[in-house]
Design a protein around this motif. Structure first.
Motif, mmCIF file in Angstrom:
data_model
loop_
_atom_site.group_PDB
_atom_site.id
_atom_site.type_symbol
_atom_site.label_atom_id
_atom_site.label_comp_id
_atom_site.label_asym_id
_atom_site.label_seq_id
_atom_site.Cartn_x
_atom_site.Cartn_y
_atom_site.Cartn_z
ATOM 1 N N MET A 1 1.009 -1.228 0.103
ATOM 2 C CA MET A 1 -0.125 0.132 -0.238
ATOM 3 C C MET A 1 0.693 1.016 -0.026
ATOM 4 N N MET A 2 -0.138 2.369 -0.743
ATOM 5 C CA MET A 2 1.177 3.863 -0.645
ATOM 6 C C MET A 2 1.289 4.092 0.855
ATOM 7 N N GLY A 3 2.467 5.168 1.271
ATOM 8 C CA GLY A 3 2.806 5.924 2.701
ATOM 9 C C GLY A 3 1.288 6.178 2.800
ATOM 10 N N ARG A 4 0.038 7.221 2.495
ATOM 11 C CA ARG A 4 -0.647 8.006 3.082
ATOM 12 C C ARG A 4 -1.974 6.703 3.656
ATOM 13 N N THR A 5 -1.646 5.494 2.613
ATOM 14 C CA THR A 5 -2.844 4.600 3.780
ATOM 15 C C THR A 5 -2.450 4.280 4.790
ATOM 16 N N HIS A 6 -0.869 3.772 4.498
ATOM 17 C CA HIS A 6 -0.018 3.347 5.881
ATOM 18 C C HIS A 6 -0.434 4.181 7.150
ATOM 19 N N ALA A 7 -0.905 6.062 6.873
ATOM 20 C CA ALA A 7 0.166 6.768 7.487
ATOM 21 C C ALA A 7 -1.367 7.123 8.044
ATOM 22 N N LEU A 8 -2.572 6.441 7.110
ATOM 23 C CA LEU A 8 -3.895 6.715 8.057
ATOM 24 C C LEU A 8 -4.909 5.559 8.607
ATOM 25 N N SER A 9 -3.840 4.073 8.168
ATOM 26 C CA SER A 9 -4.265 3.018 9.150
ATOM 27 C C SER A 9 -3.329 2.997 10.295
ATOM 28 N N GLY A 10 -2.420 3.510 10.625
ATOM 29 C CA GLY A 10 -2.050 3.812 11.809
ATOM 30 C C GLY A 10 -2.530 5.207 12.407
ATOM 31 N N ALA A 11 -2.667 5.883 12.172
ATOM 32 C CA ALA A 11 -3.557 6.932 12.869
ATOM 33 C C ALA A 11 -5.065 6.513 13.712
ATOM 34 N N LEU A 12 -5.716 5.551 12.898
ATOM 35 C CA LEU A 12 -7.174 4.849 13.031
ATOM 36 C C LEU A 12 -6.894 3.822 13.755
ATOM 37 N N ALA A 13 -5.788 2.920 14.272
ATOM 38 C CA ALA A 13 -5.592 2.051 14.959
ATOM 39 C C ALA A 13 -4.981 2.224 16.177
ATOM 40 N N TRP A 14 -4.702 3.442 16.243
ATOM 41 C CA TRP A 14 -3.911 3.891 17.543
ATOM 42 C C TRP A 14 -5.779 4.494 17.815
ATOM 43 N N THR A 179 -1.779 -7.065 0.133
ATOM 44 C CA THR A 179 -1.664 -6.689 -1.351
ATOM 45 C C THR A 179 -1.418 -8.493 -2.096
ATOM 46 N N PRO A 180 -0.742 -8.480 -3.422
ATOM 47 C CA PRO A 180 -0.546 -9.966 -3.429
ATOM 48 C C PRO A 180 0.645 -10.444 -2.829
ATOM 49 N N PRO A 196 -4.999 -11.461 -1.067
ATOM 50 C CA PRO A 196 -5.185 -10.093 -1.744
ATOM 51 C C PRO A 196 -6.062 -9.413 -2.101
ATOM 52 N N LEU A 197 -6.787 -8.799 -0.877
ATOM 53 C CA LEU A 197 -8.061 -8.048 -0.610
ATOM 54 C C LEU A 197 -8.204 -6.986 -1.606
ATOM 55 N N ILE A 198 -6.912 -6.660 -1.819
ATOM 56 C CA ILE A 198 -6.625 -5.284 -2.315
ATOM 57 C C ILE A 198 -5.380 -5.657 -3.800
ATOM 58 N N PRO A 199 -5.877 -4.931 -5.393
ATOM 59 C CA PRO A 199 -5.111 -5.938 -5.984
ATOM 60 C C PRO A 199 -4.169 -5.477 -6.635
ATOM 61 N N ARG A 200 -4.511 -3.815 -6.244
ATOM 62 C CA ARG A 200 -2.887 -3.560 -6.944
ATOM 63 C C ARG A 200 -2.714 -2.032 -5.813
ATOM 64 N N THR A 201 -1.396 -1.475 -5.659
ATOM 65 C CA THR A 201 -0.833 -0.729 -5.071
ATOM 66 C C THR A 201 -1.496 0.342 -5.958
ATOM 67 N N ASP A 202 -1.906 1.773 -5.013
ATOM 68 C CA ASP A 202 -2.322 2.499 -5.258
ATOM 69 C C ASP A 202 -2.921 2.233 -6.609
ATOM 70 N N GLY A 203 -3.363 1.510 -6.494
ATOM 71 C CA GLY A 203 -4.656 0.665 -7.650
ATOM 72 C C GLY A 203 -5.924 1.873 -7.320
ATOM 73 N N LYS A 204 -7.478 1.643 -7.628
ATOM 74 C CA LYS A 204 -8.586 1.741 -7.402
ATOM 75 C C LYS A 204 -8.939 1.973 -6.105
ATOM 76 N N VAL A 205 -8.978 0.845 -5.538
ATOM 77 C CA VAL A 205 -9.668 0.088 -4.242
ATOM 78 C C VAL A 205 -9.018 0.670 -3.055
ATOM 79 N N GLU A 206 -7.535 1.256 -3.321
ATOM 80 C CA GLU A 206 -6.745 1.505 -2.767
ATOM 81 C C GLU A 206 -7.578 2.967 -2.079
ATOM 82 N N ARG A 207 -7.320 3.662 -3.536
ATOM 83 C CA ARG A 207 -7.751 5.400 -3.972
ATOM 84 C C ARG A 207 -8.642 5.636 -3.235
ATOM 85 N N TRP A 208 -9.950 4.767 -3.809
ATOM 86 C CA TRP A 208 -11.495 5.090 -4.159
ATOM 87 C C TRP A 208 -12.161 4.584 -2.490
ATOM 88 N N VAL A 209 -11.498 3.572 -2.190
ATOM 89 C CA VAL A 209 -12.288 2.383 -0.927
ATOM 90 C C VAL A 209 -11.128 2.573 0.498
#
Length: 238
Positions: A1-14, A179-180, A196-209
């Motif tokens: 996953m992209m850095g933005r998604t990782h950072a958001l996941s960390g904040a949410l986990a906390w 990711t795969p 692999p629920l997210i088929p592609r890094t920085d793809g539509k699923v990661e960006r828009w879902v």
């Protein structure tokens, strides 16, 4: 996953962990009741720590956070760890980083502030607070904002920092397992885990879902944490 998604996941986990940490009936003497300031500081630390496993990537956005310093650091860490998504993407790395940051915050406060400076900088770069295509300007902006954040947090009781760092790293590993390519979660054992629920890094699923859902979750949990802190203070004064 992209850095933005990782950072958001960390904040949410906390933010999701904070109510659990306050459960006296569950944790007894180990329960921790955090102020709104501590919750916010923990979110920043956990978001930055959720970028840390990618410190093995020699040419990612993290490698350019503080210019040549982070570039060479990531290059050598990548070589020592076996390349991207190897040793740093494991439970062992997450636990080691949490223990190390807790030890520094407890016994070597200036060293901890230096590490906090880097963690915050990584988080800022991860969420996209930079100037795309302008690395010198981005590095300077990261340095300035990270320095301000460290100054604002340096008087806050950060006894929870080990947990926040470990949780952030684990959030990163969990995300990359979706990711795969997966991750060697139990490194040094060679087995990689991937769902692999997210088929592609920085793809539509990661960006828009994924990213929008994480953002909504953060907003909800942040409001809940702040309201809980305000209510507690009001009841205490009453």
């Amino acid at each position: 996953m992209m850095g933005r998604t990782h950072a958001l996941s960390g904040a949410l986990a906390w933010l999701a962990a904070v109510p659990v940490l306050a459960q006296d009936r569950l944790l007894h003497d180990y329960a921790v009741h955090l102020s709104a300031e501590q919750v916010l500081a923990g979110s920043v630390v956990c978001a930055g720590a959720a970028i840390l496993p990618d410190i093995d990537h020699h040419n990612g956005r993290i490698a350019n956070t503080f210019g040549p310093i982070t570039h060479h650091m990531c290059k050598w860490i990548g070589k020592l760890s076996g390349g991207h998504r190897h040793a740093t993407h494991s439970i062992l790395f997450a636990g080691a980083m949490g223990w190390a940051m807790d030890a520094l915050a407890t016994h070597y406060v200036y060293a901890w502030w230096a590490c906090l400076f880097m963690i915050v900088g990584l988080g800022l770069r991860g969420v996209g607070l930079d100037f795309e295509g302008r690395e010198p300007q981005s590095a300077l902006a990261d340095c300035a904002l990270a320095a301000i954040a460290v100054w604002l947090m340096h008087k806050i009781d950060m006894s929870f920092v080990g947990f926040a760092v470990t949780l952030g790293c684990l959030a990163h590993v969990a995300g990359d397992c979706l990711t795969p390519r997966g991750c060697p979660v139990f490194w040094p054992l060679p087995w990689r885990i991937d769902v692999p629920l997210i088929p592609r890094t920085d793809g539509k699923v990661e960006r828009w879902v994924v990213a929008p859902l994480l953002s909504v979750g953060i907003a909800i949990m942040a409001v809940r944490s702040v309201l809980g802190d305000v209510t507690t203070r009001w009841l205490t004064k009453g």
